[in-house]
Design an enzyme around this catalytic site. Structure first.
Site, PDB file in Angstrom:
ATOM      1  CE  LYS A 107      -5.992  12.109  -2.975  1.00 16.02           C
ATOM      2  NZ  LYS A 107      -4.652  12.438  -3.467  1.00 16.02           N
ATOM      3  N   GLY A 219       6.708  12.741   8.516  1.00 10.26           N
ATOM      4  CA  GLY A 219       6.255  11.575   7.756  1.00 10.26           C
ATOM      5  C   GLY A 219       7.442  10.698   7.423  1.00 10.26           C
ATOM      6  N   GLY A 221       6.662   7.837   5.196  1.00 14.32           N
ATOM      7  CA  GLY A 221       5.987   6.901   4.301  1.00 14.32           C
ATOM      8  C   GLY A 221       6.595   6.984   2.915  1.00 14.32           C
ATOM      9  CG  ASN A 222       5.497   6.417  -1.857  1.00 11.89           C
ATOM     10  OD1 ASN A 222       5.186   7.392  -2.523  1.00 11.89           O
ATOM     11  ND2 ASN A 222       6.239   5.442  -2.346  1.00 11.89           N
TER      12      ASN A 222
END
Ligand code: NAD
Length: 428
Positions: A107, A219, A221-222
């Site tokens: 990451k 959330g 988002g994507n």
């Protein structure tokens, strides 16, 4: 959202320790798997648009690469810390193992807030990140991807800088690229769809028809947007979505008792997954505090924002109606809250299983990029469904036959796979 500060890496290590105890791992294997193999900390000096110089802090952590090249996203976030990156890289290594793809875990991140950066400044950060780490990453060693607040354009800038340094094209070095520039069709849908493929399988286990089930999501988002798309195609209704407000940058929950209209909500959402509150009010949304998404009377909860959102402080607020929690985000539940959920008998689909669709499709993208031959969207999504369903069934079967909950079963399977790869290589 939470008063207490949680350390994601401590959470990840506690989860690992539990699996290591269940597997009775020897001390050397524990020492190897509990901490990253390698980590890189660097400074990225940028000339800002006003002519001043500013130095951003960047990271890359390669937690383990025994099963294949390290794999994991790059996050741009003002609250990014090395411990968050360590935790996320550790979860990536369990994710690639549970999905059974030949990759390890890594990451990266940069401490920055793209909301306050021009596109030129963001491009400079991407190119600076690639310059600092180019010697230590590559299609055969460590393959980055997008994460929170990074997207296909960021990946292409990083690839362009990397290829310029190397003096050769190497599109398999990074995934999440734009379609037509080495990206895979289906990548933007993959994580959210993958979450809902695991929900579909969990509903089968619980003998519940997906039609007429309800969900509340943190959330937008994507991950959340495509999870909602597939859930609605399955016949479900999303009653509540929590995300950041575009103006005051705090979170609110946006509710419609009869179900949100995805297209309508998308029309007032920015590219970061933030909503315009004034427009939401005009569209008839009820506006509630940021953590109200957790308290809704729904069948399914999907945390798909950030880590440490379901905690000892708020876990009791979860309605008795909730039957499934599908962790779209990485590490959204603290170990203390997890124990309470287990007692409540809620079916948890753990993060590194639920959201493995993204890395699975990234793996498909890498394969396609390396071959320089690209599949149709249906082909990609079909292969994704096969992989996600197989991973879910393997974990569920193991959980049942060993009397474990889903998280413990997923951990035991993946820790065992990584430990075995390390042993086979002679590392422990
Ligand atoms: P994103 O940046 O596209 O969206 C994040 C969303 O969370 C935004 O809607 C934002 O407004 C909201 N949010 C942020 N803080 C919040 C808070 N405190 N309360 C409520 N909402 C908040 O990110 P994404 O790609 O959708 O990723 C979401 C999570 O899923 C992250 O944990 C990420 O690591 C994980 N994940 C993403 C992928 C992927 O392919 N995108 C894959 C696996 C895991």
């Amino acid at each position: 959202m939470n008063n207490k500060t949680y350390n994601a890496f401590e959470t990840a290590q506690k989860q690992f320790d539990r699996a290591a105890d269940l597997l009775e791992l020897d001390q050397a294997t524990r020492d190897l798997l509990r901490n990253p193999l390698r980590e890189f900390h660097f400074s990225i000096p940028i000339r800002m648009d006003d002519g001043s110089m500013k130095v951003f802090k960047g990271f890359r952590v390669q937690h383990n690469d025994a099963r294949g090249p390290a794999k994991g996203g790059i996050r741009f976030h003002p609250q990014e810390t090395i411990d968050t990156v360590r935790a996320l890289s550790m979860w990536m290594k369990w994710k690639t193992a549970v999905a059974d793809i030949p990759l390890g875990g890594g990451k990266g991140g940069v401490i920055c807030d793209p909301h306050n950066l021009s596109l030129t400044e963001q491009e400079c950060i991407c190119r600076g990140w690639a310059r600092q780490i180019s010697k230590n990453v590559g299609s055969h060693s460590d393959v980055p991807a997008p994460d929170v607040m990074t997207n296909a354009q960021h990946m292409l800038w990083i690839l362009d800088e990397f290829e310029t340094i190397k003096g050769a094209k190497d599109p398999g070095f990074i995934t999440g690229k734009p379609v037509g520039m080495g990206g895979s069709l289906g990548r933007k849908e993959a994580t959210g769809y993958g979450v809902m493929i695991t929900v579909r399988e969990a509903l089968k286990v619980l003998n519940i028809n997906p039609e007429n089930t309800t969900a509340s999501i943190q959330g937008f988002g994507n991950v959340a947007q495509f999870a909602i798309e597939l859930f609605q195609q399955m016949g479900g209704t999303v009653k509540c979505v929590s995300c950041w407000d575009q103006e005051d940058h705090t979170s609110y929950s946006y509710k419609k008792e009869n179900g949100i209209n995805l297209k309508e909500l998308l029309s007032i959402t920015d590219s970061f997954g933030g909503i315009n509150q004034t427009k939401a009010k005009q569209l008839g949304f009820e506006i509630l505090p940021g953590d109200a998404w957790l308290e809704q009377d729904v069948d399914i909860l999907v945390p798909a924002a950030l880590e440490n959102q379901i905690t000892a402080e708020n876990v009791e607020k979860i309605s008795d109606q909730v039957k499934i929690i599908a962790e779209g985000a990485n590490g959204p539940t603290t170990p203390e809250a997890d124990k309470v959920l287990d007692k409540k008998g809620i079916f948890i689909i753990p993060d590194f299983l639920a959201n493995a669709g993204g890395v699975t499709c990234s793996y498909f993208e890498q394969v396609q990029s390396n071959m320089n031959y690209f599949w149709t969207k249906d082909e990609v999504l079909g292969k994704l469904d096969v992989k996600m369903t197989a991973a879910f069934i393997a974990v569920n079967d193991f959980a049942k036959s060993n009397n474990l909950n889903m998280r413990d079963a997923a951990y035991v399977i993946s820790v065992d796979r990584v430990a075995q790869a390390c042993k086979d290589r002679g590392w422990v």
